[in-house]
Design an enzyme around this catalytic site. Structure first.
Site, PDB file in Angstrom:
ATOM      1  N   ASP A  56       0.822  -1.204   0.000  1.00 40.43           N
ATOM      2  CA  ASP A  56       0.000   0.000   0.000  1.00 40.43           C
ATOM      3  C   ASP A  56       0.859   1.259   0.000  1.00 40.43           C
ATOM      4  O   ASP A  56       0.491   2.272  -0.594  1.00 40.43           O
ATOM      5  CB  ASP A  56      -0.923   0.010   1.218  1.00 40.43           C
ATOM      6  CG  ASP A  56      -2.086  -0.964   1.064  1.00 40.43           C
ATOM      7  OD1 ASP A  56      -2.332  -1.425  -0.062  1.00 40.43           O
ATOM      8  OD2 ASP A  56      -2.742  -1.262   2.077  1.00 40.43           O
ATOM      9  N   LYS A 175      -7.712   4.121  12.084  1.00 44.71           N
ATOM     10  CA  LYS A 175      -8.215   2.989  12.878  1.00 44.71           C
ATOM     11  C   LYS A 175      -7.376   2.787  14.130  1.00 44.71           C
ATOM     12  O   LYS A 175      -7.913   2.476  15.204  1.00 44.71           O
ATOM     13  CB  LYS A 175      -8.235   1.713  12.040  1.00 44.71           C
ATOM     14  CG  LYS A 175      -8.838   0.525  12.796  1.00 44.71           C
ATOM     15  CD  LYS A 175      -8.865  -0.719  11.952  1.00 44.71           C
ATOM     16  CE  LYS A 175      -9.502  -1.872  12.732  1.00 44.71           C
ATOM     17  NZ  LYS A 175      -8.778  -2.187  13.994  1.00 44.71           N
ATOM     18  N   SER A 176      -6.069   2.987  14.023  1.00 43.91           N
ATOM     19  CA  SER A 176      -5.215   2.811  15.197  1.00 43.91           C
ATOM     20  C   SER A 176      -5.503   3.856  16.269  1.00 43.91           C
ATOM     21  O   SER A 176      -5.196   3.653  17.441  1.00 43.91           O
ATOM     22  CB  SER A 176      -3.736   2.864  14.789  1.00 43.91           C
ATOM     23  OG  SER A 176      -3.346   4.186  14.446  1.00 43.91           O
TER      24      SER A 176
END
Length: 278
Positions: A56, A175-176
């Protein structure tokens, strides 16, 4: 799903790979397949399709290489590690990718991008574009900043910093930080706090917020000093930031629509949950 116009000319292909051995092997196979094919022309200049080989992070780099050509470029990712959120093909599925491009009719899947504008106290402005997210942090001490949403002064934030993510970036740093996962076709921003201070004296919303496409976010630092601003995988330092603005950009990133396209929810399951016991 939409479609780009396909003319009778050869499709211009750019192949971008990281330095891993497996990535170079995949790149060599693709070069060999396309170099003598009259329907394709290998060139990193003005490509129609950009093939990113790696992970990514490599696709983020390819996005920034061609961010001024988003209206006419489509991307496709080949992952040479674990399954990535921006990749439809693994390194052992190169033949499937070649067949997809040979049968390609210009169909694409499009996701929103984030525009970021930094204004310094001397009046200079720096504008950039993010695929995943942009963050602001104060280096020396606690960051104190006013958060303004669509011209409404929402809160005075105190903490390490703030992150604004796109739907595609919602599964990354956002998200973290405890943010929500959004489907990448949703045109919205997500504002997420980084280690906010909440006590009897200082209060913030304390949770991530989903901001619609029509709204505009401003972060106005209230203390002078050095700030770290990250846009995807690029980080810069600015002294005395007057404000930083975020909004959904008019340009989207386009991916080659593939019969092998992996469901977003399948990617989320594979990345964070794994196989479920029956």
């Amino acid at each position: 799903m939409t479609q780009m116009n396909i003319t009778g000319r050869a499709t211009r292909i750019a192949i971008i790979a990281n330095n891993k051995y497996q990535s170079r092997r995949v790149a060599s196979k693709l070069f060999a397949a396309f170099k003598d094919d009259k329907d394709f022309y290998l060139s990193k200049k003005n490509p129609d399709v950009v093939i990113s080989i790696g992970g990514d992070g490599m696709l983020l780099s390819a996005f920034h290489m061609y961010k001024k050509e988003l209206d006419r470029v489509r991307f496709v990712g080949v992952h040479t590690g674990h399954l990535g959120f921006y990749t439809d093909y693994r390194d052992f599925e190169v033949d499937k990718l070649i067949e997809t491009l040979r049968c390609d009719k210009g169909e694409m899947i499009s996701y929103p991008t984030l525009k970021v504008r930094v204004t310094l106290e001397d009046g200079r402005t720096i504008t950039s574009r993010a695929l995943n997210e942009a963050t602001i942090k104060r280096i020396e001490k606690t960051m104190v900043a006013d958060v303004v949403i669509n011209n409404v002064k929402f809160e005075r934030f105190r903490g390490d910093g703030l992150s604004v993510s796109t739907p595609t970036g919602s599964t990354a740093y956002n998200k973290s930080l405890g943010g929500a996962i959004l489907h990448p076709t949703m045109e919205a921003l997500q504002l997420t706090e980084i280690s906010s201070i909440n006590n009897r004296v200082y209060r913030t919303i304390g949770s991530s917020m989903i901001i619609p496409k029509k709204d505009h976010i401003e972060i106005i630092p209230k203390r002078q000093g050095m700030y770290t601003i990250s846009v995807d995988n690029k980080t810069v330092h600015y002294k005395n930031v007057a404000k930083i603005e975020y909004w959904i950009g008019s340009k989207k990133i386009h991916f080659v629509a593939s019969p092998f396209h992996t469901s977003f929810w399948e990617r989320v399951k594979d990345a964070f949950i794994g196989d479920l016991d029956s």
